[in-house]
Design a protein around this motif. Structure first.
Motif, PDB file in Angstrom:
ATOM      1  N   TYR A   1       6.239   2.803  -5.886  1.00 61.41           N
ATOM      2  CA  TYR A   1       4.858   3.035  -5.050  1.00 61.41           C
ATOM      3  C   TYR A   1       4.892   4.502  -4.450  1.00 61.41           C
ATOM      4  O   TYR A   1       5.301   4.695  -4.196  1.00 61.41           O
ATOM      5  N   GLY A   2       3.234   4.486  -3.931  1.00 64.03           N
ATOM      6  CA  GLY A   2       3.132   5.188  -3.430  1.00 64.03           C
ATOM      7  C   GLY A   2       2.109   4.921  -2.307  1.00 64.03           C
ATOM      8  O   GLY A   2       1.913   3.790  -2.249  1.00 64.03           O
ATOM      9  N   GLU A   3       1.523   5.889  -1.620  1.00 63.88           N
ATOM     10  CA  GLU A   3       0.822   5.032  -0.495  1.00 63.88           C
ATOM     11  C   GLU A   3      -0.073   5.777  -0.163  1.00 63.88           C
ATOM     12  O   GLU A   3      -0.448   6.848   0.095  1.00 63.88           O
ATOM     13  N   ASP A   4      -1.489   4.817   0.476  1.00 64.88           N
ATOM     14  CA  ASP A   4      -3.109   5.543   0.624  1.00 64.88           C
ATOM     15  C   ASP A   4      -2.930   4.923   1.956  1.00 64.88           C
ATOM     16  O   ASP A   4      -3.999   3.395   1.692  1.00 64.88           O
ATOM     17  N   GLY A   5      -2.754   5.015   3.702  1.00 66.23           N
ATOM     18  CA  GLY A   5      -3.193   4.803   4.302  1.00 66.23           C
ATOM     19  C   GLY A   5      -1.863   3.126   4.096  1.00 66.23           C
ATOM     20  O   GLY A   5      -1.172   2.901   4.724  1.00 66.23           O
ATOM     21  N   ASP A   6      -2.805   2.312   4.714  1.00 65.79           N
ATOM     22  CA  ASP A   6      -1.673   0.867   4.572  1.00 65.79           C
ATOM     23  C   ASP A   6      -2.137   0.413   3.154  1.00 65.79           C
ATOM     24  O   ASP A   6      -1.369  -0.937   2.900  1.00 65.79           O
ATOM     25  N   ARG A   7      -2.284   0.983   2.162  1.00 69.97           N
ATOM     26  CA  ARG A   7      -2.250   0.804   1.198  1.00 69.97           C
ATOM     27  C   ARG A   7      -1.621   1.013  -0.067  1.00 69.97           C
ATOM     28  O   ARG A   7      -0.923   2.259   0.337  1.00 69.97           O
ATOM     29  N   HIS A   8      -1.213   0.065  -0.809  1.00 68.58           N
ATOM     30  CA  HIS A   8       0.271   0.881  -1.508  1.00 68.58           C
ATOM     31  C   HIS A   8       0.060   0.920  -3.211  1.00 68.58           C
ATOM     32  O   HIS A   8      -1.080  -0.293  -3.880  1.00 68.58           O
ATOM     33  N   LEU A   9       0.088   2.607  -4.001  1.00 68.21           N
ATOM     34  CA  LEU A   9      -0.450   2.478  -4.840  1.00 68.21           C
ATOM     35  C   LEU A   9       1.457   2.321  -6.708  1.00 68.21           C
ATOM     36  O   LEU A   9       2.194   2.659  -5.813  1.00 68.21           O
ATOM     37  N   LEU A  10       0.168   2.141  -7.332  1.00 66.94           N
ATOM     38  CA  LEU A  10       0.979   1.622  -8.397  1.00 66.94           C
ATOM     39  C   LEU A  10       0.582   2.480  -9.779  1.00 66.94           C
ATOM     40  O   LEU A  10      -0.272   2.127 -10.318  1.00 66.94           O
ATOM     41  N   ALA A  11       1.365   2.786 -10.659  1.00 66.06           N
ATOM     42  CA  ALA A  11       1.192   3.763 -11.551  1.00 66.06           C
ATOM     43  C   ALA A  11       1.161   2.386 -13.228  1.00 66.06           C
ATOM     44  O   ALA A  11       3.011   2.461 -13.331  1.00 66.06           O
ATOM     45  N   ALA A  12       0.858   1.998 -13.853  1.00 63.60           N
ATOM     46  CA  ALA A  12       1.313   1.339 -14.937  1.00 63.60           C
ATOM     47  C   ALA A  12       1.008   2.205 -16.195  1.00 63.60           C
ATOM     48  O   ALA A  12       0.968   1.919 -17.246  1.00 63.60           O
ATOM     49  N   SER A  13       2.496   2.397 -15.778  1.00 61.91           N
ATOM     50  CA  SER A  13       2.672   3.823 -17.245  1.00 61.91           C
ATOM     51  C   SER A  13       3.572   3.107 -18.378  1.00 61.91           C
ATOM     52  O   SER A  13       3.270   3.847 -19.206  1.00 61.91           O
ATOM     53  N   ASN A  14       4.311   2.304 -18.158  1.00 59.12           N
ATOM     54  CA  ASN A  14       4.532   1.593 -19.130  1.00 59.12           C
ATOM     55  C   ASN A  14       5.631   2.901 -20.076  1.00 59.12           C
ATOM     56  O   ASN A  14       5.821   2.874 -21.038  1.00 59.12           O
ATOM     57  N   GLY A  15       6.050   3.935 -19.169  1.00 61.21           N
ATOM     58  CA  GLY A  15       7.090   4.720 -19.496  1.00 61.21           C
ATOM     59  C   GLY A  15       6.072   6.343 -21.152  1.00 61.21           C
ATOM     60  O   GLY A  15       6.612   6.423 -21.457  1.00 61.21           O
TER      61      GLY A  15
ATOM     62  N   GLU B   1     -12.927   7.143  -9.539  1.00 60.62           N
ATOM     63  CA  GLU B   1     -13.672   8.209  -8.914  1.00 60.62           C
ATOM     64  C   GLU B   1     -12.207   8.343  -7.858  1.00 60.62           C
ATOM     65  O   GLU B   1     -11.204   9.073  -7.561  1.00 60.62           O
ATOM     66  N   GLU B   2     -11.575   7.129  -7.696  1.00 60.07           N
ATOM     67  CA  GLU B   2     -10.717   6.515  -6.865  1.00 60.07           C
ATOM     68  C   GLU B   2      -8.897   6.966  -7.559  1.00 60.07           C
ATOM     69  O   GLU B   2      -8.260   7.728  -7.028  1.00 60.07           O
ATOM     70  N   LYS B   3      -9.217   6.602  -8.723  1.00 57.75           N
ATOM     71  CA  LYS B   3      -8.395   7.350  -9.331  1.00 57.75           C
ATOM     72  C   LYS B   3      -7.903   9.186  -9.295  1.00 57.75           C
ATOM     73  O   LYS B   3      -6.990   8.900  -8.955  1.00 57.75           O
ATOM     74  N   ALA B   4      -8.965   9.239  -9.629  1.00 54.86           N
ATOM     75  CA  ALA B   4      -9.113  11.179  -9.560  1.00 54.86           C
ATOM     76  C   ALA B   4      -8.231  11.497  -8.138  1.00 54.86           C
ATOM     77  O   ALA B   4      -7.361  12.522  -7.675  1.00 54.86           O
ATOM     78  N   ALA B   5      -8.474  10.719  -6.505  1.00 55.80           N
ATOM     79  CA  ALA B   5      -8.116  10.824  -5.499  1.00 55.80           C
ATOM     80  C   ALA B   5      -6.992  10.892  -5.408  1.00 55.80           C
ATOM     81  O   ALA B   5      -5.957  11.573  -4.609  1.00 55.80           O
ATOM     82  N   LEU B   6      -6.189   9.487  -6.237  1.00 56.70           N
ATOM     83  CA  LEU B   6      -4.728   8.811  -6.258  1.00 56.70           C
ATOM     84  C   LEU B   6      -3.735   9.550  -6.565  1.00 56.70           C
ATOM     85  O   LEU B   6      -2.968   9.474  -6.521  1.00 56.70           O
ATOM     86  N   TRP B   7      -4.129   9.993  -7.986  1.00 56.77           N
ATOM     87  CA  TRP B   7      -3.161   9.721  -8.831  1.00 56.77           C
ATOM     88  C   TRP B   7      -2.564  11.659  -8.613  1.00 56.77           C
ATOM     89  O   TRP B   7      -1.153  11.310  -9.095  1.00 56.77           O
TER      90      TRP B   7
ATOM     91  N   PRO C   1      -3.205   3.330 -15.770  1.00 52.26           N
ATOM     92  CA  PRO C   1      -4.274   2.330 -14.750  1.00 52.26           C
ATOM     93  C   PRO C   1      -3.231   3.421 -13.225  1.00 52.26           C
ATOM     94  O   PRO C   1      -1.990   2.985 -13.617  1.00 52.26           O
ATOM     95  N   LEU C   2      -3.817   3.204 -12.399  1.00 52.28           N
ATOM     96  CA  LEU C   2      -3.369   3.231 -10.879  1.00 52.28           C
ATOM     97  C   LEU C   2      -3.659   1.876 -10.391  1.00 52.28           C
ATOM     98  O   LEU C   2      -4.855   1.804 -10.133  1.00 52.28           O
ATOM     99  N   VAL C   3      -2.680   1.415 -10.043  1.00 51.68           N
ATOM    100  CA  VAL C   3      -2.943  -0.149  -9.489  1.00 51.68           C
ATOM    101  C   VAL C   3      -3.387   0.491  -7.854  1.00 51.68           C
ATOM    102  O   VAL C   3      -2.095   0.780  -7.208  1.00 51.68           O
ATOM    103  N   ILE C   4      -3.996  -0.066  -7.016  1.00 52.15           N
ATOM    104  CA  ILE C   4      -3.782  -0.163  -5.808  1.00 52.15           C
ATOM    105  C   ILE C   4      -4.033  -1.609  -4.897  1.00 52.15           C
ATOM    106  O   ILE C   4      -4.390  -3.039  -5.422  1.00 52.15           O
ATOM    107  N   LEU C   5      -2.916  -1.843  -4.204  1.00 54.58           N
ATOM    108  CA  LEU C   5      -2.504  -2.663  -3.829  1.00 54.58           C
ATOM    109  C   LEU C   5      -2.900  -2.912  -2.192  1.00 54.58           C
ATOM    110  O   LEU C   5      -2.451  -2.470  -1.868  1.00 54.58           O
ATOM    111  N   GLU C   6      -4.035  -4.711  -1.884  1.00 55.95           N
ATOM    112  CA  GLU C   6      -4.441  -4.305  -0.500  1.00 55.95           C
ATOM    113  C   GLU C   6      -3.704  -5.766  -0.081  1.00 55.95           C
ATOM    114  O   GLU C   6      -3.938  -6.705  -0.723  1.00 55.95           O
ATOM    115  N   ARG C   7      -3.099  -5.877   1.512  1.00 56.10           N
ATOM    116  CA  ARG C   7      -2.926  -6.794   1.478  1.00 56.10           C
ATOM    117  C   ARG C   7      -3.768  -7.755   1.526  1.00 56.10           C
ATOM    118  O   ARG C   7      -4.716  -7.738   2.504  1.00 56.10           O
ATOM    119  N   SER C   8      -3.499  -9.290   1.626  1.00 59.78           N
ATOM    120  CA  SER C   8      -3.869 -10.218   1.399  1.00 59.78           C
ATOM    121  C   SER C   8      -4.467 -10.805   3.317  1.00 59.78           C
ATOM    122  O   SER C   8      -2.929 -10.190   3.874  1.00 59.78           O
TER     123      SER C   8
END
Length: 147
Positions: free
Chosen positions: A60-74, A111-117, A139-146
């Protein structure tokens, strides 16, 4: 994601990933959070067909308090199962080190992916190679706390 306390969580069927998950859980994140020096989290999704809880370890990566995931599947042609599951049910559970929390997952806009990738590629440069290997836009996935 609604979850009963006694509900079984099924770990990744991939042997080395399952071992990573077991070590992470058994040590409350002390072992496994850093995997070869790269931060990983545990993501639990609800299976889109089975309805069962599925857990895997992911960089995972981080963007502020959000966690980022890459759905790369190798770099393969198809999306990983965890990504398909969270697109069907975006309410997920996350463990980062010893911390556990509920989150809502969503796919980043173009747009978000261009900045976060670049955050993900800097963390794990192989993601750039994976993207080059496939015609699929990873896909780049953004996880935001509930709340």
């Amino acid at each position: 994601m609604e979850r009963r306390d006694d509900e079984e969580v099924l770990d990744s069927p991939t042997g080395w990933v399952a071992k990573h998950v077991r070590d992470y859980v058994a040590s409350d994140g002390a072992r496994g959070h850093l995997y070869h020096g790269i931060p990983t989290l545990l993501l639990t999704t609800r299976g889109r067909r089975s309805g069962k809880l599925r857990r895997t370890a992911l960089i995972y990566g981080e963007d502020g308090d959000r966690h980022l995931l890459a759905a790369s599947n190798g770099g393969s042609a198809g999306h990983p199962a965890w990504y398909l599951n969270l697109t069907a049910d975006p309410d997920v559970h996350v463990q980062v080190g010893p911390e556990r929390f509920a989150a809502r997952a969503r796919t980043a806009t173009a747009e978000e992916k261009a900045a976060l990738w670049p955050i993900m590629v800097k963390l794990f440069p192989t993601y750039a190679r994976y993207q080059a290997m496939t015609a699929r836009d990873i896909p780049l996935v953004i996880l935001e706390r509930s709340e």
